[in-house]
Design a protein around this motif. Structure first.
Motif, PDB file in Angstrom:
ATOM      1  N   ASN A   1      -4.624  -3.609  -8.642  1.00  0.00           N
ATOM      2  CA  ASN A   1      -5.914  -4.295  -8.595  1.00  0.00           C
ATOM      3  C   ASN A   1      -6.574  -4.283  -9.967  1.00  0.00           C
ATOM      4  O   ASN A   1      -6.105  -3.614 -10.896  1.00  0.00           O
ATOM      5  CB  ASN A   1      -6.830  -3.727  -7.503  1.00  0.00           C
TER       6      ASN A   1
ATOM      7  N   THR B   1     -10.638   7.605  -3.009  1.00  0.00           N
ATOM      8  CA  THR B   1     -10.399   6.619  -4.079  1.00  0.00           C
ATOM      9  C   THR B   1      -9.326   5.580  -3.724  1.00  0.00           C
ATOM     10  O   THR B   1      -8.882   4.855  -4.597  1.00  0.00           O
ATOM     11  CB  THR B   1     -10.008   7.260  -5.445  1.00  0.00           C
ATOM     12  N   SER B   2      -8.905   5.494  -2.458  1.00  0.00           N
ATOM     13  CA  SER B   2      -7.917   4.465  -2.102  1.00  0.00           C
ATOM     14  C   SER B   2      -8.637   3.138  -1.831  1.00  0.00           C
ATOM     15  O   SER B   2      -9.831   3.120  -1.528  1.00  0.00           O
ATOM     16  CB  SER B   2      -7.123   4.896  -0.874  1.00  0.00           C
ATOM     17  N   THR B   3      -7.888   2.035  -1.946  1.00  0.00           N
ATOM     18  CA  THR B   3      -8.489   0.736  -1.626  1.00  0.00           C
ATOM     19  C   THR B   3      -8.829   0.661  -0.140  1.00  0.00           C
ATOM     20  O   THR B   3      -9.781  -0.003   0.249  1.00  0.00           O
ATOM     21  CB  THR B   3      -7.531  -0.415  -1.995  1.00  0.00           C
TER      22      THR B   3
ATOM     23  N   TYR C   1       1.066   2.265  -4.426  1.00  0.00           N
ATOM     24  CA  TYR C   1       0.031   2.074  -5.448  1.00  0.00           C
ATOM     25  C   TYR C   1      -0.311   0.582  -5.533  1.00  0.00           C
ATOM     26  O   TYR C   1       0.470  -0.217  -6.069  1.00  0.00           O
ATOM     27  CB  TYR C   1       0.589   2.588  -6.778  1.00  0.00           C
TER      28      TYR C   1
ATOM     29  N   LYS D   1      -1.006   2.384 -19.804  1.00  0.00           N
ATOM     30  CA  LYS D   1      -1.383   1.047 -20.265  1.00  0.00           C
ATOM     31  C   LYS D   1      -0.705   0.665 -21.581  1.00  0.00           C
ATOM     32  O   LYS D   1      -0.299  -0.482 -21.768  1.00  0.00           O
ATOM     33  CB  LYS D   1      -2.907   0.996 -20.421  1.00  0.00           C
TER      34      LYS D   1
ATOM     35  N   LYS E   1      -7.396   0.502 -16.642  1.00  0.00           N
ATOM     36  CA  LYS E   1      -7.053   1.848 -17.120  1.00  0.00           C
ATOM     37  C   LYS E   1      -5.558   2.016 -17.357  1.00  0.00           C
ATOM     38  O   LYS E   1      -5.158   2.797 -18.220  1.00  0.00           O
ATOM     39  CB  LYS E   1      -7.492   2.901 -16.101  1.00  0.00           C
TER      40      LYS E   1
ATOM     41  N   ARG F   1      -7.990  -0.940 -11.555  1.00  0.00           N
ATOM     42  CA  ARG F   1      -6.936  -0.046 -12.039  1.00  0.00           C
ATOM     43  C   ARG F   1      -6.282  -0.617 -13.299  1.00  0.00           C
ATOM     44  O   ARG F   1      -5.905   0.132 -14.199  1.00  0.00           O
ATOM     45  CB  ARG F   1      -5.890   0.170 -10.948  1.00  0.00           C
TER      46      ARG F   1
ATOM     47  N   ARG G   1      -4.024   9.407  -9.346  1.00  0.00           N
ATOM     48  CA  ARG G   1      -2.959   8.529  -9.847  1.00  0.00           C
ATOM     49  C   ARG G   1      -3.279   7.977 -11.235  1.00  0.00           C
ATOM     50  O   ARG G   1      -2.424   8.009 -12.129  1.00  0.00           O
ATOM     51  CB  ARG G   1      -2.707   7.390  -8.858  1.00  0.00           C
ATOM     52  N   GLU G   2      -4.500   7.470 -11.439  1.00  0.00           N
ATOM     53  CA  GLU G   2      -4.852   6.959 -12.767  1.00  0.00           C
ATOM     54  C   GLU G   2      -4.863   8.095 -13.791  1.00  0.00           C
ATOM     55  O   GLU G   2      -4.353   7.960 -14.895  1.00  0.00           O
ATOM     56  CB  GLU G   2      -6.225   6.277 -12.750  1.00  0.00           C
TER      57      GLU G   2
ATOM     58  N   GLY H   1       2.970   2.244 -11.308  1.00  0.00           N
ATOM     59  CA  GLY H   1       1.966   2.501 -12.348  1.00  0.00           C
ATOM     60  C   GLY H   1       2.613   3.066 -13.602  1.00  0.00           C
ATOM     61  O   GLY H   1       3.490   3.939 -13.516  1.00  0.00           O
TER      62      GLY H   1
ATOM     63  N   ASP I   1     -17.880  -1.847  -6.461  1.00  0.00           N
ATOM     64  CA  ASP I   1     -16.903  -1.920  -7.544  1.00  0.00           C
ATOM     65  C   ASP I   1     -17.398  -2.906  -8.603  1.00  0.00           C
ATOM     66  O   ASP I   1     -17.582  -4.083  -8.311  1.00  0.00           O
ATOM     67  CB  ASP I   1     -15.567  -2.388  -6.951  1.00  0.00           C
TER      68      ASP I   1
END
Lengths: 471, 321
Positions: free
Chosen positions: B161, B205-207, B158, B277, B167, B164, B142-143, B274, B54
């Motif tokens: 972090n 794509t999950s943490t 969600y 932005k 975005k 994320r 999700r994003e 979420g 990352d």
């Protein structure tokens, strides 16, 4: 006389023993094996000798014509039997087999769509959907065992049957697991249903589609085979007629007599054989061709339309099962809808089918199917509109309600029903035409046999009559 | 004499035929030459995410924006647009039992996350009835759904972090979960440290998937679309464990009594809502709603869905910039 040293006698000129190799004189002077090897050479030599006299030549001609008649008759009988066998095989094996693999493909597609619909309905599972799913699986199993019974000859087909027989029980297991979890109220049931659908779409449906294609191709290849031109038989018959004509002209020149009853009878029999065979085979070819165009080809287009519709229906319900995550299914639906009815709801496979059935009894059904497809695609747009605007419950209701005539489910069922009826008409067309072709050939083989014997007999009698004059 | 010789010849021939015949019978045909059967897999099973390390350092400020106008809706604001439209579009999960799931009996979406989404709809419209359009989304999108404005908010386990936050925007933290491990009750594994070289499932794509991929000793990460797919794979014996937040694992354990949650909490997962932005007014609005939720509805919802297995808990305090 230029006979060899081992053959002191010259039997060729003797009218009493005209045919075949003469008795074997002096063979004691040779060892057994060498004498045996010498036989054909002796025969050829004696035949060559005998042609130098008219009676000898006539005898030889008579033998040739008789042999030619019998060989031609035999070949023609085999050809006629073979054609009849091919046609019976079309009716008894090939077409039922293609229909079986078509049924496997259809019932599996229907099971996929029905399982998803049953899942969408909340509370107690609707009994009619459960029954439909069970009938689909039972029919798929029955049709699969039929399709498997004759896949041994074709390696491709048997590998597809293997995939289907191995994966179908796995699929039903997953659907039942999904169902049990669903009844407990556990969301993992939805994941099992998605897994079942994934298995269906990635393995079962491609294999059954391939199997259907293979069996339809085999059916069409055998139909072509049944209408193939019998070259060998035709050549032999023509050669026989030529031989008879030449013989009669030769006799006319030699004896100054215009007609020889025996030979004329023989010629008549062979010409009759030619005409009968030609007419029977032409009519048979036309009927088998009709069965292919008006039956098999038409059924193929209708079946593809029906299965395209079924898969689109599964997409429609799975889009709703996925609830917002179903864009892939919706995209798939769009592609299938264009295949089925074209961009303007008036083309695609249904238009092709309309062209093929025009003037036939199934025309009405295909017209009704086209209308139902239009209604369905409009209803589908309404379902998407409702779902996209957030009214999920109404969207689901519109999608699975089979009572309202122009709602998605009812219109789809009408489409499916009409396509099924026209497929049955097409199959009946095939059966009628091909059975007709079979009837045309019923008497051909025995008839040809009798005519060949008459030709052989006539030629023998005719020539013997002339030979007698030399005694 | 001659007869005896003939008999001898016949018997010799028979013997020779018998011997040569016995020598070449071959093996019986195996009617089903299948050694192993491939079980079915859920759609889109993969490995670790391709992104690799990352690039975003986890040192950014993850605190949210403070509420300014309470739950009032100024005209022209993003809340006003939603109100005009008449529907709040919410990205949710429908496969995580007790947190965001479809109740098969009623067809309704239910769970702790769904309750949170309903509170925001109530603040906007006065009622949640027919005012929410739920969109089930896989965690990998999700994003994307927020960036494409397909939804107004995402309430779907969600974790806030830094990657994320570049975005999208997040509300204040409304739940703190901890990554743990779900295994079969009869397996020897007591935590992620026992699972080196074993297959461990998480959604793509999950943490959680990142944590699995970077654990030591290294397990083999397996990724799927939805959390329920992990339970499917565990039940089918295709993975040895599922590792993610305790609330999600709790939902799986509730569906399968032969599984259990093991190991120490590996992480703190701070769940936020979420929001696109640019919609800062919406972030402040949602935070104001969450302030009210912490006052009472939070506890009600927790007790309804989670308390029986996870024990007593209180809402995490809000932290603002």
């Amino acid at each position: 006389m230029t006979s060899t040293a081992t053959r002191p006698e010259t039997p060729g000129g003797a009218p009493g023993a005209p045919a075949g190799p003469p008795a074997r004189p002096g063979s004691e002077s040779r060892s057994g094996l060498a004498g045996l090897l010498d036989l054909p050479a002796q025969a050829v030599r004696s035949v060559m000798r005998s042609t130098r006299s008219t009676p000898g030549r006539l005898t030889l001609i008579a033998i040739l014509i008789v042999v030619l008649s019998l060989v031609t008759g035999l070949v023609a009988v085999f050809m006629a039997q073979d054609k009849k066998g091919t046609i019976n095989d079309l009716i008894d094996h090939r077409e039922p087999l293609a229909a079986a693999s078509q049924e496997v493909y259809r019932s599996l597609s229907d099971a996929d769509a029905t399982a998803a619909s049953a899942f969408l309905s909340t509370g107690t599972e609707p009994p009619e959907l459960r029954t439909r799913y069970q009938v689909d699986i039972a029919r798929a199993g029955a049709a699969l065992s039929k399709a498997a019974s004759d896949s041994a000859g074709a390696a491709d087909a048997s590998s597809k049957v293997d995939v289907l027989t191995q994966q179908l029980p796995v699929y039903t297991g997953l659907v039942e697991t999904a169902r049990v979890n669903n009844r407990f109220g556990y969301p993992v049931g939805a994941s099992y249903l998605r897994e079942a659908s994934e298995l269906m779409r990635s393995k079962l449906l491609p294999a059954s589609q391939e199997l259907y294609r293979i069996d339809t191709d085999r059916l069409e290849a055998e139909q072509d085979d049944a209408t193939g031109f019998p070259w060998l038989t035709t050549l032999l018959v023509l050669a026989l007629i030529a031989a008879l004509v030449v013989t009669q002209r030769y006799l006319t020149r030699r004896t100054n007599r215009l007609l020889n009853v025996g030979l004329v009878t023989a010629t008549g029999a062979v010409v009759l054989m030619l005409l009968w065979g030609a007419v029977a085979l032409i009519v048979q070819g036309i009927l088998v061709g009709d069965g292919k165009e008006g039956g098999t080809h038409q059924v193929d287009v209708l079946v593809r339309a029906r299965i395209t519709a079924l898969q689109a229906r599964a997409d429609e319900t799975l889009t709703l099962v996925a609830r917002g995550d179903g864009s892939a299914y919706e995209k798939d639906f769009g592609g299938l809808a264009v295949q089925l009815a074209g961009q303007d709801h008036n083309g695609g496979l249904l238009a092709e089918a309309r062209g093929l059935v025009s003037g036939q009894s199934s025309e009405q059904n295909v017209q009704a199917a086209t209308q139902a497809a239009g209604a369905w695609l409009n209803a589908h747009a309404a379902v998407r509109q409702l779902d996209d605007s957030g009214d999920y419950d109404s969207a689901v209701k519109t999608a699975i309600d089979s009572k309202t005539p122009d709602a998605s489910a009812a219109a789809f069922l009408r489409l499916d029903d009409n396509l099924e009826k026209s497929i049955n008409v097409g199959r009946q067309n095939f059966l009628d035409d091909t059975r007709g072709a079979d009837r045309v050939l019923i008497l051909l083989a025995p008839g040809v046999a009798v005519l060949a014997i008459i030709a052989a007999g006539g030629a023998t009698m005719g020539i013997r009559e002339r030979l007698r004059e030399y005694r | 004499m001659t007869r005896n010789r003939t008999r001898l010849a016949v018997m010799t021939t028979a013997l020779v035929l018998l011997v040569t015949g016995c020598g070449s019978t071959g093996n019986p045909v195996d009617p089903a030459p299948i050694g192993a059967a491939d079980g079915p897999f859920p759609a889109h099973v993969g490995g670790a995410d391709a992104a690799g390390a990352d690039p975003t350092p986890d040192t950014c400020n993850t605190k949210s924006l403070p509420p300014t106008n309470g739950t009032s809706i100024p005209s022209g604001s993003n809340m006003d647009k939603i109100k005009q439209r008449g529907k709040l579009v919410v990205g949710v999960d429908q496969t995580t039992f007790l947190f965001g799931f479809r109740n098969p009996t009623t067809g309704d979406l239910e769970g702790f996350d769904i309750d949170m989404a309903k509170q925001i709809a109530i603040a906007l419209f006065g009622t949640a009835e027919n005012r929410i359009q739920f969109k089930a989304i896989p965690s990998s999108r999700r994003e994307a759904v927020l960036q494409n404005r397909e939804v107004d908010i995402v309430v779907r386990t969600y974790t806030v972090n830094c990657a994320r936050l570049q975005k999208i925007g997040f509300s204040s933290v409304y739940y703190v979960a901890h990554q743990r491990v779900l295994v079969s009750k009869n397996s020897p594994y007591k935590g992620l440290e026992d699972l080196g070289g074993k297959k461990v499932c998480a959604t793509s794509t999950s943490t959680s998937l990142k944590k699995i991929a970077t654990a030591n000793p290294k397990p083999i990460p397996v990724s799927v679309d939805n959390w329920s797919d992990c339970l499917v794979m565990l039940q089918q014996g295709q993975v040895d464990a599922v590792s993610t937040d305790d609330v999600i694992l709790n939902g799986m354990a509730a569906q399968d009594p032969t599984t259990q949650i093991v190991g120490e909490p590996l992480t703190d997962e701070n769940y936020g809502i979420g929001i696109p932005k640019e919609n800062e007014d919406m972030v402040r609005f949602v935070n104001a709603v969450l302030e009210n939720v912490r006052g009472g509805v939070w506890k009600q919802s927790y007790n309804k869905w989670l308390a029986s297995r996870l024990g007593d808990a209180n809402p995490p305090p809000a932290q603002y910039r």
